[in-house]
Design a protein around this motif. Structure first.
Motif, PDB file in Angstrom:
ATOM      1  N   TRP A 116       0.836  -1.217   0.000  1.00 50.63           N
ATOM      2  CA  TRP A 116       0.000   0.000   0.000  1.00 50.63           C
ATOM      3  C   TRP A 116       0.859   1.250   0.000  1.00 50.63           C
ATOM      4  CZ3 TRP A 116      -4.116   2.274  -1.271  1.00 50.63           C
ATOM      5  CH2 TRP A 116      -4.481   3.499  -0.711  1.00 50.63           C
ATOM      6  N   ALA A 127      -6.343   7.561   0.052  1.00 52.91           N
ATOM      7  CA  ALA A 127      -7.416   6.701   0.571  1.00 52.91           C
ATOM      8  C   ALA A 127      -7.315   5.329  -0.091  1.00 52.91           C
ATOM      9  CB  ALA A 127      -8.798   7.329   0.283  1.00 52.91           C
ATOM     10  N   PRO A 128      -7.580   4.236   0.636  1.00 54.42           N
ATOM     11  CA  PRO A 128      -7.498   2.891   0.043  1.00 54.42           C
ATOM     12  C   PRO A 128      -8.602   2.663  -0.980  1.00 54.42           C
ATOM     13  CG  PRO A 128      -8.405   2.771   2.254  1.00 54.42           C
ATOM     14  CD  PRO A 128      -7.983   4.187   2.065  1.00 54.42           C
ATOM     15  N   ASP A 129      -8.277   1.832  -1.993  1.00 57.91           N
ATOM     16  CA  ASP A 129      -9.279   1.474  -2.981  1.00 57.91           C
ATOM     17  C   ASP A 129     -10.046   0.246  -2.498  1.00 57.91           C
ATOM     18  OD1 ASP A 129      -7.409  -0.443  -3.141  1.00 57.91           O
ATOM     19  OD2 ASP A 129      -6.928  -0.183  -5.264  1.00 57.91           O
ATOM     20  N   GLU A 130     -10.838  -0.330  -3.460  1.00 55.21           N
ATOM     21  CA  GLU A 130     -11.698  -1.463  -3.088  1.00 55.21           C
ATOM     22  C   GLU A 130     -10.883  -2.679  -2.640  1.00 55.21           C
ATOM     23  OE1 GLU A 130     -14.985  -4.438  -5.163  1.00 55.21           O
ATOM     24  OE2 GLU A 130     -14.105  -2.765  -6.291  1.00 55.21           O
ATOM     25  N   GLU A 132      -7.836  -2.795  -1.493  1.00 55.08           N
ATOM     26  CA  GLU A 132      -7.146  -2.554  -0.224  1.00 55.08           C
ATOM     27  C   GLU A 132      -8.111  -2.697   0.944  1.00 55.08           C
ATOM     28  OE1 GLU A 132      -4.108  -1.698   2.416  1.00 55.08           O
ATOM     29  OE2 GLU A 132      -4.095  -2.245   0.286  1.00 55.08           O
ATOM     30  N   SER A 133      -9.353  -2.247   0.760  1.00 53.50           N
ATOM     31  CA  SER A 133     -10.338  -2.371   1.835  1.00 53.50           C
ATOM     32  C   SER A 133     -10.654  -3.845   2.114  1.00 53.50           C
ATOM     33  CB  SER A 133     -11.624  -1.624   1.442  1.00 53.50           C
ATOM     34  OG  SER A 133     -11.347  -0.249   1.230  1.00 53.50           O
ATOM     35  N   GLN A 134     -10.768  -4.624   1.033  1.00 51.41           N
ATOM     36  CA  GLN A 134     -11.050  -6.051   1.238  1.00 51.41           C
ATOM     37  C   GLN A 134      -9.878  -6.756   1.936  1.00 51.41           C
ATOM     38  OE1 GLN A 134     -12.062  -7.627  -2.583  1.00 51.41           O
ATOM     39  NE2 GLN A 134     -14.112  -6.694  -2.626  1.00 51.41           N
ATOM     40  N   ARG A 136      -7.725  -5.373   4.039  1.00 51.83           N
ATOM     41  CA  ARG A 136      -7.729  -4.997   5.455  1.00 51.83           C
ATOM     42  C   ARG A 136      -8.868  -5.697   6.202  1.00 51.83           C
ATOM     43  NH1 ARG A 136      -6.261   1.528   5.380  1.00 51.83           N
ATOM     44  NH2 ARG A 136      -4.169   1.252   4.459  1.00 51.83           N
ATOM     45  N   ALA A 137     -10.024  -5.838   5.533  1.00 53.13           N
ATOM     46  CA  ALA A 137     -11.127  -6.554   6.178  1.00 53.13           C
ATOM     47  C   ALA A 137     -10.754  -8.028   6.410  1.00 53.13           C
ATOM     48  CB  ALA A 137     -12.387  -6.449   5.314  1.00 53.13           C
ATOM     49  N   THR A 190     -10.733 -11.682  -1.817  1.00 50.94           N
ATOM     50  CA  THR A 190      -9.575 -10.771  -1.736  1.00 50.94           C
ATOM     51  C   THR A 190      -8.582 -11.063  -2.845  1.00 50.94           C
ATOM     52  OG1 THR A 190      -9.859 -10.664   0.650  1.00 50.94           O
ATOM     53  CG2 THR A 190      -7.752  -9.930  -0.238  1.00 50.94           C
TER      54      THR A 190
END
Length: 663
Positions: A116, A127-130, A132-134, A136-137, A190
């Motif tokens: 990242w 800001a993280p994209d899609e 990156e969010s997945q 981290r989740a 992911t």
């Protein structure tokens, strides 16, 4: 120009070109971040796939443990231990995979953070994209579930042993939900998002790299020109001398130690060439010395190998001789001993033939008692003087009839290489051991290079010594046995043997229900005979009488000297009537006995006989001897020169003179 100056010029030119190329391509920040991003993206996807693979392995191990637990419940006790040992493998794999999953999870967190940062540097993102969010989740979900997953796995493994039903329930309700419905789908989603993002960013990076490559082409052309110039300079001043050094080194490596380097340079390469030539001279000297040492070492190794082989051979020969000696100690007859000796000679001296000869009782002949091999000697009996070994008292060998003097006992057959060894023990020569071979194996009997006896001769002497000692012991044993049971004057059995033999014959007659009779003999007026003619004449009379009795008795009858002028005869399977008839014959033969002393007649002698029979007069040795002795006493009282039978239970003693019985 010295090599140092040439190298300095080369480094100066390269130091100008390399910073330019690094600035255009490698040190360009966007290219560096792009390369770092691509590398970290690959690591991130690889880490995600490894997490997925570890979870799949954990799921498979849980299923295998459940199957082994169910199998354990259905098997008998003898097979449960095997099933438990088989369950150990998936359990160990489960825990090792769980540890690997935790380590990979930690690696994935680090790679995701670095990736990242690289993407933010490259695209100036805040800001993280899609994807990156997945990611981290996914990390948050794994971090949340991992402690519970470890605890549930430990509980499941423990319950598979204690309560398989509870373990199965835990697997279906908790572990399968955590693995298959929560973590595995999240990882798959992911991975898909990360691959899509990587494809998009890769296209952007390719455009950036395309611009950088065009800039690098111009720098490469300039660097190529400079490199060609430097290559020409280095080839002329450095490469050619180094090539000569290489060729000389290869030649020396292939064994041509005369190879030398001829370089006219006065710089470092010239000094190196001179040092190389000196090294070649020293190496040639060392190699020559090493070859000489290797030759000496090979000779020493060959000698050691020969010595070791000889040691093994001698150990085997010693074992054969030792075994023969042990067997000979247990032999009880000459026939047994000769068989043992022949077998040992066949094993210890292969490719030989021969024979074993012993002196006859009269010692005027040597007689063969055993022979072996394909071509044993033909002569079975010969005088001792016909053998050179017996004449000289030492081993005698003949390898060639044209050189050596063959023994006379071999005169009737073609002479082959042979060896005769006297059999001597305890100061006495017992016979001779004859060994022979054919011309093909004549080397076996040859002497050693130093003139000493060959190995086969030494081994033959060792066999002869052991054989002679064993034969002497057998001869001594026979002599002692003869002396222990024989009377030395008459050669008849003595009293002790008579008692043992009578005991055995009584037992045999009792078992077979057969008669047995004994004579108690006494020479009449023998004391007067001794006083008249002397003890020498008395000994002659006893020997002649013993010989006369032996001629009149059967071979199975046992004749013993009871003591002094008294004798006992055991008539095997002969009743009282047969014994009386034999007594009449013996009385008559004794009456006509004429004994000579030094060619002069010393007269004759008469005999008194007491007869006892089994079972009429007794059933034991003492009873029969007492009955026969009383009968003999009565024969003396009746006037001698007669026989008297022992009393029966209620009968009047019967007696008769020789004349009345003949009538």
């Amino acid at each position: 120009m010295r090599l140092q100056i040439k190298l300095l010029l080369c480094f100066a030119l390269v130091s100008v070109a390399l910073p330019l190329i690094a600035y255009i391509s490698i040190l360009n920040p966007r290219i560096r971040h792009a390369a770092q991003f691509v590398d970290e993206s690959h690591q991130e996807i690889l880490s995600e796939y490894r997490l997925l693979n570890h979870l799949q392995v954990i799921d498979r191990c849980l299923q295998e443990i459940e199957m082994e637990a169910l199998r354990l419940r259905g098997e008998t006790r003898p097979h449960q231990q095997t099933t438990k040992s088989q369950r150990t493998r998936p359990t160990a794999e489960l825990y090792s995979t769980l540890v690997a999953f935790k380590e990979q999870y930690s690696t994935f967190r680090t790679v995701q953070a670095n990736q990242w940062r690289s993407l933010s540097e490259l695209e100036r993102l805040n800001a993280p994209d899609e994807s990156e969010s997945q990611e981290r989740a996914l990390l948050a979900k794994i971090e949340e579930i991992l402690p519970s997953l470890e605890k549930n796995i430990a509980s499941y493994v423990d319950l598979t042993t204690k309560s398989p039903d509870a373990a199965r329930d835990l697997l279906e309700r908790v572990l399968n939900v955590q693995l298959r419905e929560q973590v595995l789908p999240s990882i798959g989603t992911t991975i898909d998002a990360t691959e899509r993002r990587m494809d998009e960013e890769t296209r952007k990076i390719e455009s950036i790299l395309d611009r950088a490559y065009k800039r690098a082409e111009a720098a490469f052309v300039g660097s190529l020109v400079v490199s060609c110039f430097l290559a020409f300079v280095i080839s002329q001043s450095v490469a050619q001398p180094i090539t000569k050094l290489r060729q000389a080194a290869l030649a020396i490596g292939e064994g041509d130690f005369d190879a030398r380097v001829h370089i006219q340079s006065r710089g470092e390469l010239g000094d190196l060439a001179k040092a190389f030539n000196r090294m070649g001279v020293d190496l040639q000297k060392h190699v020559t010395e090493r070859l000489q040492a290797q030759g000496m070492l090979d000779q020493t190794n060959q000698k050691l190998s020969s010595s070791l082989q000889e040691l093994h051979a001698r150990s085997s020969e010693s074992a054969v001789i030792g075994e023969m000696a042990n067997m000979l100690q247990s032999c009880v007859s000459l026939e047994e001993a000769s068989k043992v000796i022949v077998l040992a000679l066949q094993r210890g001296l292969p490719n030989t033939s021969g024979a074993l000869y012993l002196f006859s009782a009269s010692r005027n002949l040597v007689e063969e008692i055993a022979a072996w091999g394909d071509a044993p000697p033909k002569e079975k009996v010969f005088p001792p003087g016909d053998c050179w070994a017996l004449r000289r008292g030492n081993p005698y060998a003949v390898l060639n009839a044209q050189i050596g003097m063959p023994c006379v006992h071999l005169s009737r057959e073609p002479v082959v290489p042979y060896l005769c060894i006297p059999l001597s023990a305890q100061g006495d020569t017992l016979g001779v051991l004859h060994l022979r071979t054919d011309q093909e194996h004549a080397v076996l009997l040859e002497k050693a290079a130093d003139g000493t006896s060959g190995r086969v001769q030494q081994l033959g002497v060792m066999f002869a010594e052991q054989a002679a000692l064993a034969l002497a012991n057998l001869k001594l044993r026979d002599t002692l046995k003869h002396q222990s049971i024989r009377d030395p004057l008459t050669g008849l059995f003595n009293r002790r043997y008579m008692e043992e033999a009578l005991e055995g014959e009584l037992g045999r007659s009792s078992r077979k229900n057969r008669p047995l009779s004994i004579f108690m003999l006494d020479l009449d007026h023998f004391k007067k005979f001794n006083d008249t003619f002397g003890h020498e004449a008395g000994d002659i009379m006893l020997r002649e009488f013993a010989y006369n009795v032996q001629k009149r008795m059967r071979g199975e009858d046992i004749i013993c000297r009871y003591g002094g002028e008294e004798f006992v005869v055991i008539l095997v399977e002969a009743g009282l009537e047969v014994a009386e008839n034999r007594a009449v014959q013996l009385l008559e033969a004794t009456r006509h006995l004429n004994v000579l002393q030094r060619g002069k007649s010393i007269g004759g002698i008469t005999l008194s006989i007491g007869i006892a029979a089994f079972p009429e007069h007794g059933s034991s040795v003492d009873a029969l001897l007492r009955a026969a002795d009383r009968a003999l006493y009565r024969a003396k009282e009746k006037g001698r020169d007669r026989f008297v039978a022992a009393d029966s239970a209620d009968e009047v003693p019967r007696s008769a003179t020789a004349s009345s019985n003949n009538a």
